[in-house]
Design a protein around this motif. Structure first.
Motif, mmCIF file in Angstrom:
data_model
loop_
_atom_site.group_PDB
_atom_site.id
_atom_site.type_symbol
_atom_site.label_atom_id
_atom_site.label_comp_id
_atom_site.label_asym_id
_atom_site.label_seq_id
_atom_site.Cartn_x
_atom_site.Cartn_y
_atom_site.Cartn_z
ATOM 1 N N GLY A 37 -22.118 1.571 1.595
ATOM 2 C CA GLY A 37 -23.004 2.702 1.911
ATOM 3 C C GLY A 37 -22.664 3.776 0.917
ATOM 4 N N GLY A 38 -22.925 4.915 1.273
ATOM 5 C CA GLY A 38 -22.762 6.275 0.294
ATOM 6 C C GLY A 38 -22.882 7.372 1.192
ATOM 7 N N GLY A 39 -23.805 8.252 0.209
ATOM 8 C CA GLY A 39 -24.573 8.258 -0.933
ATOM 9 C C GLY A 39 -25.520 7.188 -0.658
ATOM 10 N N THR A 40 -26.147 6.706 -1.790
ATOM 11 C CA THR A 40 -27.218 5.609 -1.783
ATOM 12 C C THR A 40 -26.699 4.803 -2.856
ATOM 13 O OG1 THR A 40 -28.883 7.341 -1.283
ATOM 14 C CG2 THR A 40 -29.590 5.316 -2.079
ATOM 15 N N PRO A 41 -26.196 3.557 -2.417
ATOM 16 C CA PRO A 41 -25.988 2.469 -3.323
ATOM 17 C C PRO A 41 -26.951 2.032 -4.275
ATOM 18 C CG PRO A 41 -24.854 1.923 -1.263
ATOM 19 C CD PRO A 41 -25.848 3.231 -1.104
ATOM 20 N N THR A 42 -28.066 2.048 -3.663
ATOM 21 C CA THR A 42 -29.195 1.310 -4.768
ATOM 22 C C THR A 42 -29.587 2.420 -5.699
ATOM 23 O OG1 THR A 42 -30.865 2.138 -2.809
ATOM 24 C CG2 THR A 42 -30.267 -0.237 -3.173
ATOM 25 N N VAL A 43 -28.778 3.646 -5.622
ATOM 26 C CA VAL A 43 -29.220 4.347 -6.952
ATOM 27 C C VAL A 43 -28.665 3.776 -8.192
ATOM 28 C CG1 VAL A 43 -27.102 5.817 -6.700
ATOM 29 C CG2 VAL A 43 -29.340 6.969 -7.690
ATOM 30 N N LEU A 44 -27.519 2.720 -8.041
ATOM 31 C CA LEU A 44 -27.139 2.054 -9.275
ATOM 32 C C LEU A 44 -28.392 1.288 -9.843
ATOM 33 C CD1 LEU A 44 -23.893 0.784 -7.689
ATOM 34 C CD2 LEU A 44 -24.213 2.892 -9.201
ATOM 35 N N SER A 45 -28.179 0.752 -11.134
ATOM 36 C CA SER A 45 -29.062 0.096 -11.917
ATOM 37 C C SER A 45 -28.952 -1.391 -11.043
ATOM 38 C CB SER A 45 -28.757 -0.022 -13.141
ATOM 39 O OG SER A 45 -27.643 -0.655 -13.463
ATOM 40 N N SER A 46 -29.989 -2.335 -11.409
ATOM 41 C CA SER A 46 -29.752 -3.700 -10.906
ATOM 42 C C SER A 46 -28.713 -4.433 -11.519
ATOM 43 C CB SER A 46 -30.994 -4.476 -11.529
ATOM 44 O OG SER A 46 -32.251 -3.774 -10.655
ATOM 45 N N GLU A 47 -28.250 -4.123 -12.895
ATOM 46 C CA GLU A 47 -27.006 -4.812 -13.399
ATOM 47 C C GLU A 47 -25.707 -4.213 -12.658
ATOM 48 O OE1 GLU A 47 -30.503 -4.980 -15.730
ATOM 49 O OE2 GLU A 47 -29.412 -3.272 -15.191
ATOM 50 N N LYS A 48 -25.502 -3.016 -12.285
ATOM 51 C CA LYS A 48 -24.221 -2.291 -11.962
ATOM 52 C C LYS A 48 -24.394 -2.953 -10.620
ATOM 53 C CE LYS A 48 -23.558 1.708 -14.892
ATOM 54 N NZ LYS A 48 -24.343 1.196 -16.194
ATOM 55 N N LEU A 49 -25.190 -2.752 -9.685
ATOM 56 C CA LEU A 49 -25.496 -3.062 -8.455
ATOM 57 C C LEU A 49 -24.902 -4.724 -8.232
ATOM 58 C CD1 LEU A 49 -25.809 -2.640 -5.273
ATOM 59 C CD2 LEU A 49 -28.206 -3.254 -5.856
#
Length: 495
Positions: free
Chosen positions: A234-246
């Motif tokens: 959760g977060g925040g918004t975890p999907t704010v990360l780039s595809s590679e970082k996620l």
């Protein structure tokens, strides 16, 4: 308005504050005699071994009003819990006196001002109480409405199959992972969250520290013979990360924490403007089975007011992408009581939600927290009247029922725009186990990441202690080794 709330036992005065705020939400409450006040409330308790009593006096302009509530200890479900029984009687006497004095009912929850009211029902069920007896006890001992009592019992009975036995609670834990970054900060938000445009330089070192924490806790958990039942990112918004970082983060989670005992991984993708098909496919491939896509409202004007930079079309696109990526359990959040909204707005939102056909729906009553922009600029955010919010909540409840959902978890918050509740609804077989474990507090939940909270629960007694990671990413990064060591020590002491 200044109100004095006085007692020879300061704990009684402290515990009565929440009841006073139900009737005087904007009052300044003083726990010592100051002389300059409009109302003085004096609370006291009396116990003689068989009968106990809570008593309240209200003094205004030299005129006294009084209320007493007496109970026979033998008739109470937990007669050995004298301290909490006395506190309850004081709150009940305060509630009844202020209801009469002000002429206003204080809402359907009566004196239940705590966050987790279902815990009372579970405790009574543990003692072998029948649902009808529990209903009668709740309505008389807490002055709550029959409808709310029935709601609590219904939810608790639905949860029972997910609560752990003493043995299971000694073997299974859950994990929360907090990513404290968002595209923007919503007006109502009080969570640890930093706009990503201002925190770009922090993301990489934060993720490195988080990877250390995940690996360190994962190693300790395995060494102690523990296994992870559920994981919530959760977060925040975890999907704010780039595809590679996620993808990299989820890979570390899988290698460090996941085992055959892991039944659920949830990804909070709350902001539709951060979702891509690549991120969702990566998440699904890494074992994430439940995703949360949160519109909060589908009214464009409200979205702009609360600072969410996404459109209703982006919500629809995100849901379509989640289905395409293979997600069979989608949660959607809505908030009741957003600034400027009416019952018609809520009806529009619920109609749109129904068209998306989610498996879970979480209905929040807006809470105005000190750390939110709404409280900073409250003159610019006009909340709906309490009665209107009740109507809105009923609209959402009816919509959930019409979608084939039933309530499965509930919690309350302070500073809600109306003294109501937050309810999670689900279609059969799609319950979020993590939500149940977190709310009912019968399982240790380890929080990893920015601002994440941990709850260490002693199996059987359900004794709980809490600890929170630093909210500030810089502090979290600099103290990561200390943070890991503290959690490992806590786990060993509760093992």
């Amino acid at each position: 308005m200044i109100i004095e709330l006085l007692s020879d036992n300061k704990e009684l005065a402290v515990t009565g504050q929440d009841v006073v705020r139900l009737f005087y939400p904007d009052a300044e409450i003083r726990l010592v005699h100051a002389g300059e006040c409009e109302i003085t409330l004096k609370v006291a308790v009396y116990a003689d071994g068989q009968f106990i009593e809570g008593a309240v006096e209200l003094i205004k302009g030299g005129i006294f009003t009084a209320e007493q509530v007496t109970a026979n200890m033998k008739s109470l479900p937990f007669p050995d819990d004298l301290r909490n029984n006395l506190k309850r009687l004081v709150k009940l006497a305060l509630f009844r006196l202020l209801s009469k004095y002000t002429g206003q009912p204080a809402g359907p929850w009566g004196i239940l001002t705590g966050i987790r009211p279902t815990k009372i029902v579970h405790r009574l069920l543990d003692e072998g109480w029948r649902p009808d007896c529990i209903n009668q006890y709740l309505t008389t001992a807490y002055d709550m409405s029959k409808d709310k009592a029935e709601l609590l019992i219904d939810i608790a009975l639905r949860q029972r199959i997910y609560l752990l036995s003493e043995k299971e609670a000694g073997e299974l834990i859950s994990i929360y992972i907090g990513i404290p970054f968002c595209p923007t900060r919503c007006a109502y938000c009080s969570f640890p969250s930093y706009p990503v445009e201002n925190g770009t330089k922090l993301i990489e070192p934060f993720l490195e520290a988080l990877a250390c924490e995940i690996k360190g806790i994962g190693k300790a958990v395995k060494a102690m013979g523990l296994k992870v039942q559920t994981i919530y990112v959760g977060g925040g918004t975890p999907t704010v990360l780039s595809s590679e970082k996620l993808l990299h983060l989820l890979d570390i989670i899988n290698n460090s924490l996941v085992s055959e005992a892991t039944v659920e991984i949830t990804l909070e993708a709350g902001r539709p403007d951060t979702i891509t098909i690549e991120k969702l496919k990566s998440a699904r491939e890494q074992g994430v089975a439940r995703v949360s896509i949160n519109p909060q409202t589908t009214n464009p004007g409200t979205l702009e007011v609360i600072g969410r930079r996404h459109s209703v079309q982006q919500v629809a696109d995100a849901v379509a992408m989640a289905r395409l990526a293979g997600f069979n359990t989608i949660n959607m959040d809505v908030i009741i009581g957003l600034p400027g909204e009416t019952t018609a707005d809520v009806e529009n939102t619920m109609s749109a939600i129904a068209a998306f056909e989610p498996e879970n729906l979480t209905v929040h009553t807006m809470a105005v927290k000190r750390a939110s922009r709404i409280i900073e600029a409250k003159d610019h955010f006009k909340a709906a009247p309490a009665r209107e919010v009740e109507k809105m909540l009923y609209i959402a409840q009816e919509a959930a029922v019409n979608m084939g959902m039933k309530p499965y978890y509930l919690y309350r918050q302070k500073n809600m725009v109306s003294p109501l509740e937050n309810v999670g609804y689900t279609r059969s077989g799609h319950e979020c186990v993590y939500n149940i474990q977190m709310i009912e507090e019968r399982q240790t939940v380890i929080g990893l990441g920015g601002g994440a909270g941990s709850k260490f629960v002693k199996a059987g007694t359900w004794y709980l202690t809490s600890h929170y990671n630093p909210k500030d990413p810089d502090v979290y990064i600099s103290r990561i080794n200390e943070i890991i060591a503290m959690k490992v020590d806590k786990l060993r002491s509760f093992d």
